[in-house]
Structures are given as C-alpha cells and as structure tokens.
Design an enzyme around this catalytic site. Sequence first.
Site, PDB file in Angstrom:
ATOM      1  N   GLY B 120       4.922   3.314  12.985  1.00  0.00           N
ATOM      2  CA  GLY B 120       6.314   3.344  12.519  1.00  0.00           C
ATOM      3  C   GLY B 120       6.879   1.956  12.233  1.00  0.00           C
ATOM      4  CG  PHE B 251      -5.664   8.507  -2.413  1.00  0.00           C
ATOM      5  CD1 PHE B 251      -4.639   8.843  -3.277  1.00  0.00           C
ATOM      6  CD2 PHE B 251      -6.377   7.335  -2.657  1.00  0.00           C
ATOM      7  CE1 PHE B 251      -4.310   8.033  -4.364  1.00  0.00           C
ATOM      8  CE2 PHE B 251      -6.064   6.525  -3.743  1.00  0.00           C
ATOM      9  CZ  PHE B 251      -5.021   6.865  -4.591  1.00  0.00           C
ATOM     10  CE1 TYR B 448       6.370 -12.327   6.683  1.00  0.00           C
ATOM     11  CE2 TYR B 448       7.996 -13.840   7.559  1.00  0.00           C
ATOM     12  CZ  TYR B 448       7.399 -12.594   7.559  1.00  0.00           C
ATOM     13  OH  TYR B 448       7.828 -11.622   8.433  1.00  0.00           O
TER      14      TYR B 448
END
Lengths: 531, 531
Positions: B120, B251, B448
């Site tokens: 999650g 998939f 980043y």
Amino acid sequence: MRQWNSWGDSQVKMTVNTKARQFLEGLLGKATPLRDATLAEVMAKVPASRLPAHPLIHLDAETRVRYARGQSLPDWLAWRSGDIPVFPDGVALPNTSQQVAELLSLAKQHNWVVIPYGGGTSVVGHINPVADSRPILTLALTRLNGLIHLDESSQLATIGAGANGPQVEALLKPHGYTLGHYPQSFELSTLGGWIASRSSGQQSLHYGRIEQLFAGGRVETLAGSLDIPTVPASSAGPDIREMIMGSEGRFGIITEATVRISRMAEQEEFCVYFVPDWAKAKSAVRELVQQKIPLSMIRLSNAEETRTQLTLAGHALAIAGLEKVLAWRGASAGKCMLTVGFTGSPQRIKFAQQEVTRILKAFDTVATGQVLGKRWHQNRFRAPYLREALWYLGYAVDTLETAVDWQKVTPYMTDVEHALRHALEAEGEQVLAFSHLSHLYTQGSSIYTTYVYRVGTDYARTFARWQKLKADASQVIVKHGGTISHQHGVGQDHAPYLEAEKGVLGVAALQALAKHFDVEQRLNPHKLLLD
Amino acid sequence: MRQWNSWGDSQVKMTVNTKARQFLEGLLGKATPLRDATLAEVMAKVPASRLPAHPLIHLDAETRVRYARGQSLPDWLAWRSGDIPVFPDGVALPNTSQQVAELLSLAKQHNWVVIPYGGGTSVVGHINPVADSRPILTLALTRLNGLIHLDESSQLATIGAGANGPQVEALLKPHGYTLGHYPQSFELSTLGGWIASRSSGQQSLHYGRIEQLFAGGRVETLAGSLDIPTVPASSAGPDIREMIMGSEGRFGIITEATVRISRMAEQEEFCVYFVPDWAKAKSAVRELVQQKIPLSMIRLSNAEETRTQLTLAGHALAIAGLEKVLAWRGASAGKCMLTVGFTGSPQRIKFAQQEVTRILKAFDTVATGQVLGKRWHQNRFRAPYLREALWYLGYAVDTLETAVDWQKVTPYMTDVEHALRHALEAEGEQVLAFSHLSHLYTQGSSIYTTYVYRVGTDYARTFARWQKLKADASQVIVKHGGTISHQHGVGQDHAPYLEAEKGVLGVAALQALAKHFDVEQRLNPHKLLLD
C-alpha cells in the site's frame, strides 16, 4: 570478398594439421567429403522473381542466392548441396530508415513477405525464406551503417542498424570509444541483428549483453515508426526495448540503434590458468563471478575441450612441454583451461588480478601468464572458419549452447555431451563433443558445446544425422530447464522448444504481440513463433 | 501498529526543530494546518459492500478504509480530509497462490474488479479503487510472505510476493544472504510491488534494480498460472520477466518471486564528501560511474538540498563548525553534499576508496569521513515520516523523480526547480524545491526533487495547488525527454504522460498486451494505461 557458400572472407583459410586429422580419424573414422555445388549450378535453380522491378530491389539470381541462407549447419548443407528449396524473390538494399518504411509500405500494398537481413550470420534459420504464396523480399540493412549521433557526455552513440562489428568499432575508435560487443560472429553480424536476436559478446562480463548496451532507437513497423527514446532507467511500465530485443523481425525492422559505449580500455590482458579438475574449476569460476571481481571475461573449457584444443593447437613440442610442467604442478589428465580477461585502468586490473590470484589459490590453480591468452585473443573470431577446413576432410562441425543455474551446470553438461556422443550409435557413428562455460552470471552460466561428426554418404544422410544430434541435445536442454538459446536466438530451429521455456501463457503473449504488430504475418513469418 | 492515515509505524514520530520551522516560515510564510478527519468519521462514509460473504474476504468498514488508498500526496489529502470517493467492496487476504487463483476465478465468474495490493505504499495511485459498476475486490498479498526455496549455489531465493523489505531480509539473513533492495519505502513495500512497479533501491549501483534481481516466479492470470523459470540469461525471444515488471497488476498478480541474492557484505561504509559547486560535483559523480568504480551508492545533493538539509539537521553548533572548516577548504555557499557507499570485501572497499580519492581530487572535493554517512544510513527510511511532522505545521511535502541522460541532467534540474518555485505564483505562494541525484548510470542519472508548499485554506485548495505543481513538473520532465518515473511507476498520476515516453505505438503495444491478458479490464483498470 565474402564467400557465397561459407563463413567470412575468402582470403582467410584455416587448415587442419596432420596430428589433428589423425586425432579425428582415430576417433570418428576416416571420412569422404561430399561434392560441393558450384555457384553457377545453384544460380541455375533460381526461379523467376514474383517481385516487380524497383530501384532498391535486386532481382538477379546471384544476389538471390547469396541472401538465401544463413550460417547454421542446415544452411551449410543447403549451400554445399545446392539444394535450396526457397529463394527470396528479391533483395532490397535501402539507404535510409525512410526507404525501409517505404518498402514496408509497398509490402503491405502489394502483399509481400519481408525478411529483415543483417549480416546473414544466423545459426538458427532466422533469415531463411519459407515457401509462401506471397512474393518474398529480403530487406538487407547493410547500407544503414553510419554514425548518426555521438553524445560523449552520456556515452551514447546512435548508429545505423546495418553496421557490422568492425564497422561499429571503426566508427567509435577515432573518438576514443568502444562498444565492446564481440560475439564470435563479430566480423559479419550487425548491430540490428544483435538486438533482434539478443546477442551476447565474449566480454559481456564487463560491457554487458546487448540488453545492457541497447538504449533506444528506431524500429520501422507496419503501423509506422516506433521511436524508443533513451533514458538511463525507467519504472514507467514494461520496457519497450525489451519487447523489441529478441523479436527477430516479427514486430518491425530496427533501422537505428543508440548504444551505451565505453571509453577505450587503457589496458587489456587475457591470462590462462589450469585447474586440476572440473569440480574445482567450476567452483573457482563461480566464486570469481559471485564475488563480483571486475573481470571482462571468464572462459572455462572442460577437460574434454582442454584436451582437444591442446591436441589441435599444433606446436606439439611446446604443448608437450607445457603439459609436463602442468602435470608436475598437479594439473594432468582432467585439467581444465581457464581464460580470464582483465580490462580497464591499470589500477583496476591490478586489483582484479590480486583478487583472482587470492581466489584461484584455493582451487590449486596453475597460472601460465598471457602467452596462451594472447593467442586466444588473436584467434577469437576464427572458429567459424574451421567448419570449411573440416568439411574438406569429410567432417561436419556444429555448436549449441544454453544457460542454466549453477546447480544444473555440471549435470546438464554431462548429459548433453553423453547424448551427443551416443546420438548416432544406431548407425555405428562416433561423435566428438566438448564444452566450455563462456558467459558467467552470479546465478549460473552459459554452456557452449561443440560437436564433430562424420558426414554421411550423401547430403540427406548428413542432414539426418544433424537432425538427430540437434533434437537429442535440445531435449536435454529442455529436461534441465535451460534456455533453448543463450546467445543465438530462436529462428526456425529452436521454435519448437520455445514453449518449454516461456510456458503456454508466455508464448501466447508473444503471439498476441506479433499479431498486434503484424496481423497478416508479413514480417519474417515462421521465425521465433510456430505459426 | 501501522497508522491508518499516515506513513508507517505509529511509534515513530519525527519532529521539526525550531530553526527548521523558522526557516520554512521565513520562506513559505506562517501556515495553518487543516483539520484531520477521524477514523470513525471515515468509516461512517463506507457504503454497503457489493461483494458476497467469503471466508477470505473482509467486508468490514475499517478494513475497507485501511486499504482504500496509498501514500501519494493526493492519497494523504484523501485520508486527512476523509473525502475518499471510492472504497474497495472488500479486501481478500489469501494464504496461497492457489487461493489467489481461486479468487481470480471467482472474480471472472461474478464479474468483479480486482486490485492487487502489496504494501500500500504507491505514491502514484496504483491501488486506489476507481468507480466501477462492478464490485471491487482489493487482493492483498500480505500473507504470502515466506521463504519457499533457497538455492545457495545459484544464489536464488523464492519468496512469497507479499513479503515486505524487513521480512525479505529476515528470511535471508540466517542463511548469510541479503537481497540488498532498499527503496525509501523498504519498511512497508513488498517484493511483488517492487516487481509490478519496477522499483529501485538506494544501493542499486551494487545490487541492481529490481529488473536485475527478479529472476522468475509465478504470476496468476485470468487464463491460469504463468510460471517464469529461472535462467541466468536468454536470447530466446522477448523476456517474459520484462513484460511482467512494470505491468502494475494489469496482466496478472505476482504471487511468488525468485530473486538473485548476494552474500551478506563483509563490510559497508558510507562516506560524505563536499564538492565546491554543482558543475564540479556533477562531473565528479559522472566520472565515478563511467569509470565503473565498484561502489554501492552515489548520492549527490545539489546546493539547495545541501543547504536545506544542513539547516534542518539540528545540531546547529556542530553544523556551523563543519561549515567553517568546509569554507576554509574551499566549499562554501554553493557546496554540494556527496554520499558514497562502499560495500563488499575489505580489499574491494580499499580499492574503491583509493579510486574515489583519486577521482574526486580533481574536483577539489573535501572528504569528511563516515560521521554524516552513518547518520544517513541510520535515517535512510525515515524521510516518509517527515510528511506528518510538516503537515501539523501546515505544510505539504511531496517528491517527484525522473531519469535523463547526463547531457540533460543540469538543464532538467534547473528547469524543474524553477517550475516548482513559480508554480503557485498566481496565488502569491512560495515553494521550496531542492534535488539530489540518487541512482547513477553510465548514461545518466535519476533526479529526485522534494518540494514543500503551504496548505491552502481548505482541502480543495490544497489539492489544487498539488495538481498545479505536479502538472507543471511533469511537463518539464516530458519537455526534457525524461522518464515519467524512474522508480515510482505510473499508476494513475503518471498515466497521462506515458505516451510521451513510450510513443503512440509503444502504448498501443502495451494496450494490446493488457487486452490479451484481460479482455474485460478486470485487473486494476485505469492504472498504467488510460482506458
């Protein structure tokens, strides 16, 4: 000039010395070579072309012969017998990506089949035309061989996909760079072919396989140009590069490739070691690779290959001397020859050599320095020329390869050599088989096996012997869960075994992609996937 | 216990020290935090489930809340506002691959949508249910977390795909092995999630990205189990592993993964260096990676990030002392902090350190040893906890990332920070933005970027600010030809930008695959591909 029915340059001739011939005769029996067809004989068999005249398409018989086959043993037998059932109807030599796209467009419009052709070096039937009611156009990328862009800061070069090994290196060398991709077929095979068939070079331990080198490029498909941009890495969905690599012309034609290049190495050395037996040798090389020592090559011959190579090497006196020294130091009958490549800065090489010495010591290894390594390096692309020399003595030679996890390396190697040696038992024929590990990974290794057998009394019998040998060996690969090919691709010869590796669902996914890119199976049909 | 509406463990609390708060207030203005919804309030909004009772499926409101969202900033705003438009109708917690297959079979039979759920931790909306006329089942792999097989000889471990970072390492450690995959989300994210979204860990320079670590496994699809066997490398057609990596549940559902493991490193060091300016710093790290020095991490903060981190670090006196020394040695206002990881045998580390010293010398670099590096290592997974601390002060923090070729690194970084700083100009709001390079390649680097902005007067305005920031930054990424994600995947938030990276034909090929595997768009619809 390139030979029409053999490997490579007609100027390069290898010979088999007397001792080697005696060795083969002793093992396989005296042999009678088969008669070769002449180019004129084969040209006479070429039927009328079904393609129209077009400025980019050659329709003459000689060209259609020259592009009809690759370099597998079945291809060799086809060339030599002159028994080539299907010729391309024409050969196109486009100069640009745009012309490739135009030819694809014509193919769609006029219902042609198109076979992309790089260096014609496939050993599994990639570029062989298969009988089709549609005209067959072989599309050779040969002229797309220039340097399109060089980004030194990012170490990226964009090169025409038709450039062969020497051309690629010649384009980069003046700038101080190298691709470092050296498959055995280096002299003739091309950048696009390497990508389409997932090639691996001899120094992939340092430079990477083509999967690591191919950064992006252009693929002409039936639906238009697929441009794959370069990014160093991405997590944005499945990688399109990976979809194209190994697609063997089924999805489109690679016309330009951007590759990751390296600065020319400051220094390079190939050192040869002998390990007393296979078990120790295999453990030693696994240790080298799992400890991630920065090497450019590890190549380990098993005892049978070591013995054969020392026998075939010539220089009988020198070899006898070497063997005497090795025996005195503990490496005798079962000894295995290990060649290690060191590439990079002097500091890096020094560190790697210290590490290799430290690790190999535990396996009773004898170092012999660079003499044999230099010899290997000089002759690294010569092996394919040996087929012709043996052919004229009446022997056929072929190779096969796979890769398996470390646990399976020895059981597989033992089984496949046993299968080959006994495959022609019913005919009372012996087979010489030996192997080496050539591409090592922390997880396992490729195993490259060479086999030599006596030709039959005619071409049909010679081919039947090959079929039996190939089928038996392929079944051993499947049994051990190896890949049906570590570096040669699938083509026609490996297609029946692909499902064992990819699974029913894996093959179905590839078929779905092939259908997506090419619903009419116009691009290189019957290759990679059984249709 | 895991927090229902924040990152990670409720026991871990980060605080923002006074100096840092003053720094933010000075830059962004004083802020007023928004009111958080309570769990009870959110639970009260959960509608009746459309799923039937089933022993493996939880239908209670609390579970349906807890699995409703991931960890993106929009997810955060949804949790905190309590405004969650769609909840899963139920959450299944299967114990085996077989049960996953059974649940997929039920989904087909009864026309459910299925969302695979790992830890999650998605920051791009991977696991968020989207309104659908069909019942939505979230299928959490949490209980598939054991060691299924260990092959020490081949350094392969087969592990349940639901194992999170600490679980993976705990399974391997007793045997002396490590996977070495340390994404920032390590504490919660899972093996299957890493594969499905092509994750990259902090030490990928040594251990590889998940692409290099994932060797094979089992994927449950709607058509049955897809078993991907392990081979060290293969040229047999496009790689099925590469098709599954990044497929984001479209998939099939990864239930088991075989990964390439390494022996636990004998030694590990993280050293911090300061380079006087960005131009030198970027050249220095490019040199380190292009010379292939065997390092496990290179992390380079730009001047803005360096300044911000030293300000936020606390220990004001120690930092002032450090800065004085650095300034005296030539690294003052524009200095950039560089953290280098060394992993392996003492010999390897010694060699790498000598090489780093040799290379960095040419760029006037100041070495400060291991003190700051150790601190980084201790706090390496703490950054996500900072969001909560800033939230309570009225600031929102988010990050975004890409990767580009070296040539584009500085232009992109400059542009994206400029775009972020000016994105909220119309509202008169300032934005703090800074960047580091975290994953370096010979070809280029990931960048980043962290940005902090002041929350709006309500949730809608706060979300609108994020939308503006995210859209502006994404367009800069597209403009510079960067990947829309180097390590977070596509999910919902990046899906509109995928075509810019893959091309129309590339996206069409992925859509064809999605349709092949799942013609009814039952598996994680609306993620990865715009449907």
